[in-house]
Design a protein around this motif. Sequence first.
Motif, PDB file in Angstrom:
ATOM      1  N   GLY B  44       0.781  -1.232   0.000  1.00 53.30           N
ATOM      2  CA  GLY B  44       0.000   0.000   0.000  1.00 53.30           C
ATOM      3  C   GLY B  44       0.812   1.280   0.000  1.00 53.30           C
ATOM      4  O   GLY B  44       0.260   2.371   0.142  1.00 53.30           O
ATOM      5  N   LEU B  45       2.138   1.161  -0.171  1.00 52.55           N
ATOM      6  CA  LEU B  45       2.955   2.379  -0.229  1.00 52.55           C
ATOM      7  C   LEU B  45       2.881   3.063  -1.584  1.00 52.55           C
ATOM      8  O   LEU B  45       2.883   4.293  -1.685  1.00 52.55           O
ATOM      9  CB  LEU B  45       4.430   2.033   0.061  1.00 52.55           C
ATOM     10  N   PHE B  46       2.846   2.224  -2.637  1.00 50.64           N
ATOM     11  CA  PHE B  46       3.055   2.779  -3.976  1.00 50.64           C
ATOM     12  C   PHE B  46       1.992   3.790  -4.374  1.00 50.64           C
ATOM     13  O   PHE B  46       2.292   4.863  -4.885  1.00 50.64           O
ATOM     14  CB  PHE B  46       3.116   1.648  -5.021  1.00 50.64           C
ATOM     15  N   LEU B  47       0.713   3.461  -4.156  1.00 55.43           N
ATOM     16  CA  LEU B  47      -0.353   4.352  -4.618  1.00 55.43           C
ATOM     17  C   LEU B  47      -0.748   5.399  -3.567  1.00 55.43           C
ATOM     18  O   LEU B  47      -1.796   6.018  -3.678  1.00 55.43           O
ATOM     19  CB  LEU B  47      -1.577   3.530  -5.037  1.00 55.43           C
ATOM     20  N   SER B  48       0.101   5.625  -2.558  1.00 57.18           N
ATOM     21  CA  SER B  48      -0.191   6.690  -1.598  1.00 57.18           C
ATOM     22  C   SER B  48       0.077   8.046  -2.259  1.00 57.18           C
ATOM     23  O   SER B  48       0.925   8.147  -3.146  1.00 57.18           O
ATOM     24  CB  SER B  48       0.692   6.527  -0.364  1.00 57.18           C
ATOM     25  N   PRO B  49      -0.673   9.101  -1.831  1.00 55.53           N
ATOM     26  CA  PRO B  49      -0.468  10.415  -2.452  1.00 55.53           C
ATOM     27  C   PRO B  49       0.997  10.857  -2.409  1.00 55.53           C
ATOM     28  O   PRO B  49       1.502  11.384  -3.410  1.00 55.53           O
ATOM     29  CB  PRO B  49      -1.346  11.334  -1.599  1.00 55.53           C
ATOM     30  N   VAL B  50       1.682  10.619  -1.282  1.00 60.28           N
ATOM     31  CA  VAL B  50       3.066  11.082  -1.195  1.00 60.28           C
ATOM     32  C   VAL B  50       3.933  10.428  -2.265  1.00 60.28           C
ATOM     33  O   VAL B  50       4.747  11.079  -2.921  1.00 60.28           O
ATOM     34  CB  VAL B  50       3.662  10.874   0.221  1.00 60.28           C
ATOM     35  N   ASN B  51       3.714   9.107  -2.469  1.00 58.10           N
ATOM     36  CA  ASN B  51       4.556   8.442  -3.467  1.00 58.10           C
ATOM     37  C   ASN B  51       4.197   8.855  -4.888  1.00 58.10           C
ATOM     38  O   ASN B  51       5.073   9.041  -5.732  1.00 58.10           O
ATOM     39  CB  ASN B  51       4.487   6.920  -3.317  1.00 58.10           C
ATOM     40  N   LEU B  52       2.899   8.999  -5.160  1.00 58.87           N
ATOM     41  CA  LEU B  52       2.501   9.411  -6.507  1.00 58.87           C
ATOM     42  C   LEU B  52       3.018  10.821  -6.810  1.00 58.87           C
ATOM     43  O   LEU B  52       3.426  11.128  -7.930  1.00 58.87           O
ATOM     44  CB  LEU B  52       0.978   9.347  -6.660  1.00 58.87           C
ATOM     45  N   TRP B  53       2.990  11.673  -5.774  1.00 58.15           N
ATOM     46  CA  TRP B  53       3.514  13.039  -5.938  1.00 58.15           C
ATOM     47  C   TRP B  53       5.007  12.962  -6.273  1.00 58.15           C
ATOM     48  O   TRP B  53       5.472  13.585  -7.223  1.00 58.15           O
ATOM     49  CB  TRP B  53       3.290  13.809  -4.637  1.00 58.15           C
ATOM     50  N   ASN B  54       5.752  12.151  -5.511  1.00 60.45           N
ATOM     51  CA  ASN B  54       7.181  11.967  -5.781  1.00 60.45           C
ATOM     52  C   ASN B  54       7.426  11.380  -7.154  1.00 60.45           C
ATOM     53  O   ASN B  54       8.329  11.802  -7.875  1.00 60.45           O
ATOM     54  CB  ASN B  54       7.811  11.052  -4.727  1.00 60.45           C
ATOM     55  N   LEU B  55       6.612  10.384  -7.502  1.00 56.89           N
ATOM     56  CA  LEU B  55       6.754   9.737  -8.805  1.00 56.89           C
ATOM     57  C   LEU B  55       6.616  10.769  -9.924  1.00 56.89           C
ATOM     58  O   LEU B  55       7.388  10.774 -10.890  1.00 56.89           O
ATOM     59  CB  LEU B  55       5.691   8.641  -8.963  1.00 56.89           C
ATOM     60  N   SER B  56       5.639  11.674  -9.772  1.00 57.59           N
ATOM     61  CA  SER B  56       5.433  12.675 -10.819  1.00 57.59           C
ATOM     62  C   SER B  56       6.663  13.582 -10.935  1.00 57.59           C
ATOM     63  O   SER B  56       7.075  13.944 -12.035  1.00 57.59           O
ATOM     64  CB  SER B  56       4.162  13.492 -10.548  1.00 57.59           C
ATOM     65  N   VAL B  57       7.268  13.926  -9.799  1.00 63.29           N
ATOM     66  CA  VAL B  57       8.480  14.761  -9.842  1.00 63.29           C
ATOM     67  C   VAL B  57       9.641  13.989 -10.464  1.00 63.29           C
ATOM     68  O   VAL B  57      10.401  14.525 -11.274  1.00 63.29           O
ATOM     69  CB  VAL B  57       8.861  15.257  -8.426  1.00 63.29           C
ATOM     70  N   GLN B  58       9.732  12.692 -10.106  1.00 64.99           N
ATOM     71  CA  GLN B  58      10.825  11.881 -10.658  1.00 64.99           C
ATOM     72  C   GLN B  58      10.711  11.693 -12.173  1.00 64.99           C
ATOM     73  O   GLN B  58      11.703  11.449 -12.851  1.00 64.99           O
ATOM     74  CB  GLN B  58      10.833  10.493  -9.984  1.00 64.99           C
ATOM     75  N   THR B  59       9.485  11.802 -12.684  1.00 64.65           N
ATOM     76  CA  THR B  59       9.276  11.623 -14.122  1.00 64.65           C
ATOM     77  C   THR B  59       9.605  12.895 -14.904  1.00 64.65           C
ATOM     78  O   THR B  59       9.766  12.868 -16.116  1.00 64.65           O
ATOM     79  CB  THR B  59       7.813  11.204 -14.400  1.00 64.65           C
ATOM     80  N   ALA B  60       9.698  14.027 -14.179  1.00 63.02           N
ATOM     81  CA  ALA B  60       9.745  15.326 -14.869  1.00 63.02           C
ATOM     82  C   ALA B  60      10.917  15.462 -15.848  1.00 63.02           C
ATOM     83  O   ALA B  60      10.716  15.849 -17.001  1.00 63.02           O
ATOM     84  CB  ALA B  60       9.770  16.467 -13.847  1.00 63.02           C
ATOM     85  N   VAL B  61      12.140  15.149 -15.406  1.00 58.33           N
ATOM     86  CA  VAL B  61      13.303  15.409 -16.254  1.00 58.33           C
ATOM     87  C   VAL B  61      13.241  14.602 -17.557  1.00 58.33           C
ATOM     88  O   VAL B  61      13.422  15.139 -18.654  1.00 58.33           O
ATOM     89  CB  VAL B  61      14.611  15.132 -15.474  1.00 58.33           C
ATOM     90  N   VAL B  62      12.939  13.305 -17.428  1.00 55.69           N
ATOM     91  CA  VAL B  62      12.791  12.494 -18.648  1.00 55.69           C
ATOM     92  C   VAL B  62      11.562  12.957 -19.442  1.00 55.69           C
ATOM     93  O   VAL B  62      11.587  13.038 -20.666  1.00 55.69           O
ATOM     94  CB  VAL B  62      12.701  10.997 -18.305  1.00 55.69           C
ATOM     95  N   GLY B  63      10.495  13.294 -18.713  1.00 55.87           N
ATOM     96  CA  GLY B  63       9.264  13.738 -19.381  1.00 55.87           C
ATOM     97  C   GLY B  63       9.460  14.995 -20.211  1.00 55.87           C
ATOM     98  O   GLY B  63       8.887  15.129 -21.300  1.00 55.87           O
ATOM     99  N   ILE B  64      10.280  15.914 -19.722  1.00 58.69           N
ATOM    100  CA  ILE B  64      10.526  17.158 -20.465  1.00 58.69           C
ATOM    101  C   ILE B  64      11.327  16.875 -21.733  1.00 58.69           C
ATOM    102  O   ILE B  64      11.057  17.421 -22.797  1.00 58.69           O
ATOM    103  CB  ILE B  64      11.268  18.186 -19.573  1.00 58.69           C
ATOM    104  N   THR B  65      12.320  15.978 -21.631  1.00 59.63           N
ATOM    105  CA  THR B  65      13.211  15.773 -22.768  1.00 59.63           C
ATOM    106  C   THR B  65      12.697  14.724 -23.766  1.00 59.63           C
ATOM    107  O   THR B  65      13.077  14.752 -24.930  1.00 59.63           O
ATOM    108  CB  THR B  65      14.608  15.329 -22.281  1.00 59.63           C
ATOM    109  N   VAL B  66      11.817  13.831 -23.318  1.00 61.88           N
ATOM    110  CA  VAL B  66      11.484  12.681 -24.176  1.00 61.88           C
ATOM    111  C   VAL B  66      10.758  13.105 -25.457  1.00 61.88           C
ATOM    112  O   VAL B  66      10.946  12.506 -26.513  1.00 61.88           O
ATOM    113  CB  VAL B  66      10.682  11.612 -23.395  1.00 61.88           C
ATOM    114  N   GLY B  67       9.958  14.174 -25.371  1.00 57.75           N
ATOM    115  CA  GLY B  67       9.243  14.638 -26.566  1.00 57.75           C
ATOM    116  C   GLY B  67      10.213  15.105 -27.642  1.00 57.75           C
ATOM    117  O   GLY B  67      10.019  14.852 -28.839  1.00 57.75           O
TER     118      GLY B  67
END
Lengths: 249, 402
Positions: B44-67
């Motif tokens: 039950g850790l993965f889908l907690s708001p804190v982890n999803l919030w972190n996940l979104s931040v962790q995706t940012a750098v690749v997300g910005i450049t991948v396009g």
Amino acid sequence: MTPLVEMNNISLRFGGNQALNDVSVSLYPGEVVGLLGHNGAGKSTLIKVLSGAYQADSGQILVEGQEVQIKTPQDSQRYGIETIYQNLALADNLDAVANVFLGREKVRGAVLDEDVMELESRTILDRLRIRIPSLRVPVANMSGGQRQSVAIGRAIYFKAKCLIMDEPTAALGPEETRKVGELVKALKAEGVGIFLISHDLHDVFDLADRITVMKNGKVVGTVNTPEVSHDDVLGMIIGGVMPKHLPSA
Amino acid sequence: MQNTVQDTQKPRQGFASLGLDIRQVLMLGVLVVVWIAFEILTGGLFLSPVNLWNLSVQTAVVGITVGGMVLVIVARQIDLSVGSVLGFCAMIMALLQVSPPLGLGLSWVVALILGLALGVLIGAFNGYWVAYWGVPAFVVTLAGLLIFRNATFVVASGRTVAPMKQTFSLLGAGSIGAEATWIVGLLGMAFIIYQALGNRRSRLKHRLPVRPLWAEWVVNGVLILFTLAFVLVMNAYTYPGTNIPRGIPIPVVITLVVLIFLAWMTRSTRFGRYVFAMGGNPEAARLAGINVRRIMVQVFMLMGFLTALAAAVQAARLNAATAGLGTNLELSVIAAAVIGGTALAGGSGTIVGAALGALLTSSLQNGMVLMGIPTEWQNIVLGIVLLAAVFYNTVFLRNRRA
């Protein structure tokens, strides 16, 4: 009457290979000129000079009596010259609509006007009467005839004065070849001048008013179609000699 | 014989009438499975708001450049210099704003603008060699990888340059708060509805075929629900010891803006159309009168700009620039693009797919970290996923051609 297009004394060398050697051809409005010759005779190179894909080393191009400089495909299009290339020059990953308008898209502001382009593509392709079930699939998934009609649609949409068709029926069945023939006649009646490159003597005899034969980068001669037989033309292609009974037309 | 080009195909039935890209739907399915699996495996850790919030931040750098990488690959090129250029731009932005004697102490705005301009310039440099001299992009950007990684070391003598200006560091770790998050979310939903209505009206006006009404409801309804869920999750994570919601992180706002813009650009502008035409048949594009060299340089400039933007986010998040910042990033970006369905042969790829690819890779990484799986095994799993994705795409494309 002023010729629509005149190419005078065109020469072009690729490294050690003299691809075009002092070639001259002309085309009048509403006329079909067949360009014949073996592979490597210089037909495709000649029309690529006219369509702006290659630039000649020397020689002169006149459009409606005016000397013009054709350095790029855009230049050629600007003078009303449209080309259907032998390999069709389609972007296989794009759909029919994108290919018809490639390089000349309709836009509203910065945005592609897809609906208008789709509608106009349909209108223009209707004219060719080759069945295309959906204009929105990549042309890679289309049959030879469908791809051909997209390439032709692309050329005729922009109201060409001069149309260059390099082996337009090479990929087509008999029925589709007949349709392309009808189209050539219809365009001719509208006053469009057409350079027709083909391997098929029957096609050329059926459609061309004059025939220019090339061999080894030179023009063997130009003849009026009604005045020659298949054998005469074959003699020009293979032997590189004019029929004895004719002066060059 | 009239209307021979009408859509004579039978109207599509059932699922097909949704008009969706089957690969993207499949990837969304894989993502859902992965998320649920991690939720179970992490208790039950993965889908907690804190982890999803972190996940979104962790995706940012690749997300910005991948396009940007999608467009580079679609144009039959590659950019291996992304990680090094990111490190170099981050270092320059740090040196410009960090207080003397280490840096110049300029304002963060000046540092950011100069850093972005530097990224564009490096992109133009890469693109120039590729477009005008025909040097393979693999070689040009491999050279860039060496040059800029070591230039990063040289300009700062290997030191870590910190701290950033306070406002600048918000780019990496700040968030916009609950109200702004709701506004962004509602604007997003309004845009989805506006877009759907506009498209349908225009196609009906021109008598072009449209999806059945129920399909419009399903597709746009799902999009709206996603947006709503995103807003609720981002607002469910609060600052420690308070019940003040954080809202969407600023790097994620940047990522979303970039991805939405790029998705629009590839589908709806001449530039996007030409990049795909060049990838499908460079000769046809040239004969159609497209200035393929200029477009190629612009593709690399865009890649450079996005890399510099990601550099700002990365440096801001770390609140420092280090000589090793961004090392191996190009591999993650290329992997995300390829997992997202971009074909290395060129001519085929989508921004949405690549965004899902980026989210999938960062989800795998995040989940495995939560499970305490060692880095080596994380990388082995990512490698296997990459191989599986490429295999699937190859088979998919082959079947479609056949």
